[in-house]
Design a protein around this motif. Structure first.
Motif, PDB file in Angstrom:
ATOM      1  N   TRP A 108      45.352  43.659  46.636  1.00 10.92           N
ATOM      2  CA  TRP A 108      45.571  42.508  45.465  1.00 10.92           C
ATOM      3  C   TRP A 108      44.211  42.600  44.457  1.00 10.92           C
ATOM      4  CZ3 TRP A 108      39.940  42.919  43.510  1.00 10.92           C
ATOM      5  CH2 TRP A 108      39.358  43.561  44.357  1.00 10.92           C
ATOM      6  N   VAL A 109      44.109  44.142  43.787  1.00 12.90           N
ATOM      7  CA  VAL A 109      44.202  44.055  42.278  1.00 12.90           C
ATOM      8  C   VAL A 109      45.799  44.984  42.173  1.00 12.90           C
ATOM      9  CG1 VAL A 109      43.724  46.435  40.904  1.00 12.90           C
ATOM     10  CG2 VAL A 109      41.829  45.783  42.487  1.00 12.90           C
ATOM     11  N   ALA A 110      46.542  44.883  42.458  1.00 11.80           N
ATOM     12  CA  ALA A 110      47.710  44.975  42.308  1.00 11.80           C
ATOM     13  C   ALA A 110      48.993  43.744  41.912  1.00 11.80           C
ATOM     14  CB  ALA A 110      48.399  45.995  42.806  1.00 11.80           C
ATOM     15  N   GLY A 111      48.337  42.803  42.701  1.00  9.24           N
ATOM     16  CA  GLY A 111      48.962  41.383  42.393  1.00  9.24           C
ATOM     17  C   GLY A 111      48.711  41.193  41.526  1.00  9.24           C
ATOM     18  N   ARG A 117      41.414  45.402  53.616  1.00 11.54           N
ATOM     19  CA  ARG A 117      42.374  44.946  52.391  1.00 11.54           C
ATOM     20  C   ARG A 117      42.300  45.506  51.390  1.00 11.54           C
ATOM     21  NH1 ARG A 117      41.645  41.679  56.366  1.00 11.54           N
ATOM     22  NH2 ARG A 117      40.824  39.106  56.621  1.00 11.54           N
ATOM     23  N   SER A 118      43.622  45.770  51.386  1.00  9.22           N
ATOM     24  CA  SER A 118      43.965  47.433  50.503  1.00  9.22           C
ATOM     25  C   SER A 118      44.291  46.348  49.322  1.00  9.22           C
ATOM     26  CB  SER A 118      45.178  47.534  50.940  1.00  9.22           C
ATOM     27  OG  SER A 118      45.481  48.059  51.850  1.00  9.22           O
ATOM     28  N   ALA A 119      43.678  47.301  48.227  1.00  3.29           N
ATOM     29  CA  ALA A 119      43.706  47.020  46.519  1.00  3.29           C
ATOM     30  C   ALA A 119      44.823  47.566  46.523  1.00  3.29           C
ATOM     31  CB  ALA A 119      42.336  47.786  45.767  1.00  3.29           C
ATOM     32  N   PHE A 120      45.587  48.269  46.848  1.00  3.76           N
ATOM     33  CA  PHE A 120      46.609  49.323  45.896  1.00  3.76           C
ATOM     34  C   PHE A 120      47.869  49.844  47.064  1.00  3.76           C
ATOM     35  CE2 PHE A 120      48.928  52.559  43.479  1.00  3.76           C
ATOM     36  CZ  PHE A 120      49.534  51.227  42.651  1.00  3.76           C
ATOM     37  N   ASN A 121      48.697  49.186  46.737  1.00 10.00           N
ATOM     38  CA  ASN A 121      49.489  49.898  48.220  1.00 10.00           C
ATOM     39  C   ASN A 121      50.291  50.668  47.907  1.00 10.00           C
ATOM     40  OD1 ASN A 121      48.053  48.655  50.553  1.00 10.00           O
ATOM     41  ND2 ASN A 121      49.125  46.597  50.113  1.00 10.00           N
ATOM     42  N   GLY A 122      50.556  51.202  46.629  1.00 14.26           N
ATOM     43  CA  GLY A 122      51.372  52.252  46.282  1.00 14.26           C
ATOM     44  C   GLY A 122      52.048  51.560  45.323  1.00 14.26           C
ATOM     45  N   VAL A 123      53.123  51.979  44.595  1.00 11.52           N
ATOM     46  CA  VAL A 123      54.162  52.452  43.526  1.00 11.52           C
ATOM     47  C   VAL A 123      55.157  51.391  44.330  1.00 11.52           C
ATOM     48  CG1 VAL A 123      55.439  53.306  41.611  1.00 11.52           C
ATOM     49  CG2 VAL A 123      53.547  54.247  42.143  1.00 11.52           C
ATOM     50  N   MET A 124      55.636  51.878  45.049  1.00 14.38           N
ATOM     51  CA  MET A 124      56.911  51.054  46.052  1.00 14.38           C
ATOM     52  C   MET A 124      56.543  50.145  46.507  1.00 14.38           C
ATOM     53  SD  MET A 124      58.689  53.449  45.796  1.00 14.38           S
ATOM     54  CE  MET A 124      60.546  53.112  46.202  1.00 14.38           C
ATOM     55  N   ILE A 181      48.262  32.132  35.345  1.00 12.86           N
ATOM     56  CA  ILE A 181      47.973  32.865  35.532  1.00 12.86           C
ATOM     57  C   ILE A 181      46.490  32.533  35.900  1.00 12.86           C
ATOM     58  CG2 ILE A 181      46.716  35.297  34.291  1.00 12.86           C
ATOM     59  CD1 ILE A 181      48.849  35.427  32.013  1.00 12.86           C
ATOM     60  N   PHE A 182      45.685  32.543  35.509  1.00 13.31           N
ATOM     61  CA  PHE A 182      44.110  32.419  36.671  1.00 13.31           C
ATOM     62  C   PHE A 182      44.805  32.000  37.742  1.00 13.31           C
ATOM     63  CE2 PHE A 182      39.770  29.738  37.384  1.00 13.31           C
ATOM     64  CZ  PHE A 182      39.387  30.788  37.009  1.00 13.31           C
ATOM     65  N   VAL A 183      45.024  30.724  38.122  1.00 14.60           N
ATOM     66  CA  VAL A 183      45.168  29.815  39.189  1.00 14.60           C
ATOM     67  C   VAL A 183      45.824  30.571  40.059  1.00 14.60           C
ATOM     68  CG1 VAL A 183      46.162  27.764  39.901  1.00 14.60           C
ATOM     69  CG2 VAL A 183      44.849  27.228  38.049  1.00 14.60           C
ATOM     70  N   TYR A 184      46.929  31.449  39.386  1.00 15.03           N
ATOM     71  CA  TYR A 184      48.423  31.972  40.582  1.00 15.03           C
ATOM     72  C   TYR A 184      47.123  33.809  40.860  1.00 15.03           C
ATOM     73  CZ  TYR A 184      52.610  30.021  39.195  1.00 15.03           C
ATOM     74  OH  TYR A 184      53.314  29.592  38.526  1.00 15.03           O
ATOM     75  N   SER A 185      46.028  34.127  40.464  1.00 19.53           N
ATOM     76  CA  SER A 185      45.662  34.692  41.036  1.00 19.53           C
ATOM     77  C   SER A 185      44.870  34.858  41.857  1.00 19.53           C
ATOM     78  CB  SER A 185      45.201  36.311  39.285  1.00 19.53           C
ATOM     79  OG  SER A 185      45.489  36.229  38.379  1.00 19.53           O
ATOM     80  N   CYS A 186      44.125  33.979  41.088  1.00 18.90           N
ATOM     81  CA  CYS A 186      42.350  32.960  42.637  1.00 18.90           C
ATOM     82  C   CYS A 186      44.003  32.441  43.749  1.00 18.90           C
ATOM     83  CB  CYS A 186      41.743  32.170  41.640  1.00 18.90           C
ATOM     84  SG  CYS A 186      40.537  32.175  40.083  1.00 18.90           S
ATOM     85  N   PHE A 187      44.419  31.947  43.473  1.00 16.52           N
ATOM     86  CA  PHE A 187      45.522  32.143  44.961  1.00 16.52           C
ATOM     87  C   PHE A 187      46.179  33.011  45.827  1.00 16.52           C
ATOM     88  CE2 PHE A 187      49.389  30.029  46.829  1.00 16.52           C
ATOM     89  CZ  PHE A 187      47.337  28.208  47.391  1.00 16.52           C
ATOM     90  N   CYS A 189      42.743  35.078  47.690  1.00 16.34           N
ATOM     91  CA  CYS A 189      42.015  34.374  48.305  1.00 16.34           C
ATOM     92  C   CYS A 189      42.834  33.897  49.571  1.00 16.34           C
ATOM     93  CB  CYS A 189      41.535  32.873  47.839  1.00 16.34           C
ATOM     94  SG  CYS A 189      40.453  32.489  46.548  1.00 16.34           S
ATOM     95  N   GLY A 190      44.184  33.974  49.367  1.00 14.36           N
ATOM     96  CA  GLY A 190      44.970  34.126  50.735  1.00 14.36           C
ATOM     97  C   GLY A 190      45.289  35.220  50.954  1.00 14.36           C
ATOM     98  N   TYR A 191      45.769  36.163  50.316  1.00 11.65           N
ATOM     99  CA  TYR A 191      45.243  37.882  51.022  1.00 11.65           C
ATOM    100  C   TYR A 191      43.883  38.129  51.665  1.00 11.65           C
ATOM    101  CZ  TYR A 191      45.895  42.296  51.571  1.00 11.65           C
ATOM    102  OH  TYR A 191      44.933  43.889  52.527  1.00 11.65           O
ATOM    103  N   LEU A 192      43.177  37.757  51.160  1.00 12.81           N
ATOM    104  CA  LEU A 192      41.614  38.060  51.600  1.00 12.81           C
ATOM    105  C   LEU A 192      41.474  37.352  52.390  1.00 12.81           C
ATOM    106  CD1 LEU A 192      39.150  38.325  48.615  1.00 12.81           C
ATOM    107  CD2 LEU A 192      40.616  39.968  49.559  1.00 12.81           C
TER     108      LEU A 192
END
Length: 424
Positions: A58-61, A207-214, A258-264, A267-270
């Motif tokens: 969710w952070v990397a996204g 819920r992962s914040a960062f799943n790796g570079v790949m 950008i703000f709407v996309y990030s929230c969407f 929230c969906g992943y969480l």
């Protein structure tokens, strides 16, 4: 320019030869333009964002969405800079000159540049349009699963509607549909986020914040695709009565998106975690409120589809008009030009409907289009044009920034092609 010789046509039919403020412009107000900007950018890609956040974290996204949005805005403004520079150099009635994306390609690289630009526009816009059809078909099938397959909905319901809407030729005429689509999008996305929040008990548990570079290239490809409609930049700017306000309107729209996309995405992943599907609405339960959300989004995207198709129709029609056989036929047979141009629109929409019926995975398709065609169209070509047209008046840091975007776009597109070929 080639346009004066009949070799090309603007992506927008002007309604007002001279806008306020001394610059040539159309008749659209800033509010109408804002509606068209939002509806040309916001599309089916946003519904794949939670799946991309699942892949990247969710952070990397969130960082990927912000980076893709800022990069796209910067490159959109580069196109406006290029056209402003060319108009400044014109000595013969500069206010009547209308430069398109294809004109910039021809100015920099001749006929090859025009063809390359138009081919990329065709493929990227076609990719976005196909994604619209896939999404609508899948969601209608999930709601009315007993009626017909997703492909059946595409041909029986969507195709007739889109053929009828394809007869609308002006962006200004499409603006009421765009505003209606924006309202439907906002309401449906708000309801999706509301349902997501209701399902979030322990927000960051498992819920992962960062799943790796790949995982980053996949999610960034989806994010780039989410800022679709890049080829509409010059047409939208020309549609404004007060074109000097376009930069402000575009910047405000992109920041909000950008703000709407990030929230969407977050929230969906969480809400669904590792169970997040590539189209987030398919995670919704089978009840009347979820059905209303899906149908609302389908209606919104159905009315957005003509805006996505606008550049495709214009490019195809330009090629038709430049054909010697078509010119002879249109002069000798009354009504042949009207029939030929509208038949081409019907044919193009039908072809895309056929392609959409064969797409196996929405998420992978969106990431591929975003990391290849959209990357070339959004990052590579604008920086090429800007360096060629405005380069002599740029300072060092602007050159470095342009070259950075250029190399990044080429590398990212190459990686997208490589991963697609290696996976088959």
């Amino acid at each position: 320019m080639a346009e004066a010789k009949g070799e090309t046509a603007p992506l927008l039919a002007r309604e007002d030869p001279k806008g306020r403020g001394g610059a040539a412009g159309g008749g659209a107000t800033w509010a109408q333009t804002l509606g068209n900007v939002v509806v040309s950018i916001v599309g089916t890609g946003v519904l794949g964002l939670p799946y991309a956040f699942r892949a990247a974290g969710w952070v990397a996204g969130s960082i990927g969405v912000a980076a893709a949005g800022c990069a796209t805005l910067y490159c959109m403004l580069l196109l406006v800079d290029c056209r402003d520079k060319l108009q400044e150099e014109e000595t013969d009635e500069p206010c009547d000159v209308h430069y398109t994306y294809g004109d910039l390609g021809e100015k920099c690289f001749g006929t090859v540049g025009r063809w390359l630009t138009e081919i990329l526009i065709l493929f990227s816009q076609a990719g976005g349009s196909v994604a619209y059809l896939v999404f609508i078909g899948e969601n209608l099938h999930s709601v009315f699963s007993q009626s017909m397959t997703s492909a059946g909905f595409i041909f029986a319901v969507l195709l007739p509607v889109q053929i009828a809407l394809s007869f609308i030729r002006s962006l200004s005429s499409l603006s009421p549909f765009s505003i209606f689509a924006d309202v439907c999008n906002v309401l449906a996305m708000a309801m999706v986020i509301r349902k997501d929040i209701q399902l979030i008990d322990h927000p960051f548990a498992n819920r992962s914040a960062f799943n790796g570079v790949m995982a980053i290239p996949f999610s960034f490809g989806v994010a780039v695709f989410c800022f679709e409609g890049f080829s509409m930049t010059l047409a939208l700017e020309s549609s404004m009565a007060e074109r000097k306000k376009f930069r402000w309107v575009l910047s405000q729209a992109v920041v909000g998106i950008i703000f709407v996309y990030s929230c969407f995405g977050v929230c969906g992943y969480l809400a669904y975690g590792e169970g997040t599907k590539d189209i987030i609405t398919l995670n919704l339960p089978n009840n009347w409120s979820s059905a209303a959300v899906k149908v609302g989004l389908c209606i919104a995207l159905a009315f957005t589809f003509p805006v996505m198709m606008h550049p495709i129709h214009e490019i195809v029609e330009v090629r038709f008009r430049s054909s010697g056989c078509f010119q002879k036929l249109s002069h000798s047979v009354p009504g042949a030009e009207w029939l030929g141009l509208h038949s081409s629109r019907i044919l193009v929409v039908t072809i895309l409907a056929v392609v959409a019926s064969f797409i196996p995975a929405f998420g992978s398709f969106v990431s591929f289009v975003g990391s290849t065609m959209c990357a070339l169209l959004s990052f590579v070509l604008p920086t090429f044009f800007h360096l060629n047209i405005v380069g002599s008046s740029m300072n060092l840091w602007q050159r470095v920034l342009d070259y950075s975007f250029l190399l990044f776009g080429l590398g990212f597109a190459g990686y997208g092609v490589f991963t697609t070929l290696s996976s088959h």
